[in-house]
Scaffold this active site. Structure first.
Site, PDB file in Angstrom:
ATOM      1  N   CYS A 104       0.768  -1.099   0.143  1.00 56.04           N
ATOM      2  CA  CYS A 104       0.072  -0.029  -0.102  1.00 56.04           C
ATOM      3  C   CYS A 104       0.856   1.315  -0.125  1.00 56.04           C
ATOM      4  O   CYS A 104       1.920   1.400   0.804  1.00 56.04           O
ATOM      5  CB  CYS A 104      -0.822   0.067   1.335  1.00 56.04           C
ATOM      6  SG  CYS A 104      -1.681   1.425   1.471  1.00 56.04           S
ATOM      7  N   HIS A 146      -9.230  -3.293  -2.062  1.00 60.36           N
ATOM      8  CA  HIS A 146      -8.050  -2.786  -1.333  1.00 60.36           C
ATOM      9  C   HIS A 146      -8.617  -1.381  -1.429  1.00 60.36           C
ATOM     10  O   HIS A 146      -8.679  -0.415  -0.026  1.00 60.36           O
ATOM     11  CB  HIS A 146      -6.653  -3.020  -1.788  1.00 60.36           C
ATOM     12  CG  HIS A 146      -5.775  -2.069  -1.136  1.00 60.36           C
ATOM     13  ND1 HIS A 146      -4.473  -2.604  -0.716  1.00 60.36           N
ATOM     14  CD2 HIS A 146      -5.374  -0.706  -0.980  1.00 60.36           C
ATOM     15  CE1 HIS A 146      -3.586  -1.871   0.008  1.00 60.36           C
ATOM     16  NE2 HIS A 146      -4.208  -0.709  -0.242  1.00 60.36           N
ATOM     17  N   GLU A 147      -8.878  -0.842  -2.301  1.00 61.57           N
ATOM     18  CA  GLU A 147      -9.163   0.927  -2.333  1.00 61.57           C
ATOM     19  C   GLU A 147     -10.753   0.996  -1.685  1.00 61.57           C
ATOM     20  O   GLU A 147     -10.945   1.978  -1.169  1.00 61.57           O
ATOM     21  CB  GLU A 147      -9.172   1.297  -3.914  1.00 61.57           C
ATOM     22  CG  GLU A 147      -7.975   1.101  -4.525  1.00 61.57           C
ATOM     23  CD  GLU A 147      -6.876   1.642  -3.809  1.00 61.57           C
ATOM     24  OE1 GLU A 147      -6.832   2.462  -2.974  1.00 61.57           O
ATOM     25  OE2 GLU A 147      -5.711   1.023  -3.874  1.00 61.57           O
ATOM     26  N   HIS A 150     -10.187   1.265   1.970  1.00 63.63           N
ATOM     27  CA  HIS A 150      -9.558   2.557   2.419  1.00 63.63           C
ATOM     28  C   HIS A 150     -10.747   3.578   2.414  1.00 63.63           C
ATOM     29  O   HIS A 150     -10.738   4.599   3.312  1.00 63.63           O
ATOM     30  CB  HIS A 150      -8.798   3.226   1.064  1.00 63.63           C
ATOM     31  CG  HIS A 150      -7.252   2.944   1.161  1.00 63.63           C
ATOM     32  ND1 HIS A 150      -6.514   3.032   2.475  1.00 63.63           N
ATOM     33  CD2 HIS A 150      -6.439   2.257   0.507  1.00 63.63           C
ATOM     34  CE1 HIS A 150      -5.419   2.797   2.040  1.00 63.63           C
ATOM     35  NE2 HIS A 150      -5.195   2.057   1.098  1.00 63.63           N
TER      36      HIS A 150
HETATM   37 ZN    ZN Z   1      -3.625   1.086   0.158  1.00 57.94          ZN
END
Ligand code: ZN
Length: 185
Positions: A104, A146-147, A150
């Site tokens: 990341c 993953h995004e 976030h």
């Molecule tokens: Zn990330």
């Protein structure tokens, strides 16, 4: 324009993103700056939280050479990169999952194995304010999960066992120190 990256320790990374009611010039400018930042940082994905913004916007770009299954066949041949996703929502049509090392941009030097769904359906708003939905596989499916994490304030270290997190503690503390120095600079 390159935007300053938020690294672990920045409160921005723990915020939940606000939904975007309508894409306007400001959102398009942020998306364009996020693409510049992702390219310069050599990442394959970036969420608005990582550049200190709090809206539900992320960008993803998987190079064609990584968008392949083990036999070399393209996994997402119909999707044009980069993908710019506003208000992305994911659902999982299959129960298949896979483990892979993930990094990341907000955790420089840290790579951890994470299990994720192998295929996701993504609904989102395009920069032209059109509702779209796409099916994503492989590394692209992983990057989008993953995004979206976030955008919910969830980070890679939340997805690993406690023991592994303890082993990373010295590096995490180091990143936190750097983040607080950057805030007071
Ligand atoms: Zn990330």
């Amino acid at each position: 324009m390159r935007l300053p990256l938020q690294i672990y320790g920045s409160p921005s990374l723990r915020r939940r993103a606000r939904q975007v009611p309508e894409v306007d010039r400001e959102v398009r400018k942020l998306a364009s700056d996020m693409l510049d930042t992702m390219h310069l940082e050599k990442g394959i994905g970036l969420a608005a939280e990582q550049v200190g913004a709090d809206i539900a916007l992320c960008v993803v770009e998987i190079p064609p050479e990584y968008d392949r299954d083990p036999s070399g066949r393209r996994l997402n041949p119909g999707l044009r990169m980069p993908l710019i996703l506003v208000n992305p929502r994911i659902s999982c049509p299959s129960t298949q999952s896979a483990v892979a090392e993930e990094g990341c941009l907000s955790f420089p030097g840290i790579y951890v194995p994470i299990r994720r769904t192998a295929e996701v359906k993504v609904q989102y708003l395009s920069l032209e304010n059109e509702e779209r939905d796409i099916l994503c596989r492989g590394l692209l499916a992983r990057a989008i999960q993953h995004e979206v994490d976030h955008l919910n304030g969830v980070l890679i270290i939340d997805r690993i066992p406690v023991l592994r997190r303890l082993l990373l503690l010295p590096r995490l503390l180091q990143l936190k120190r750097i983040a607080s120095q950057e805030r007071s600079a």
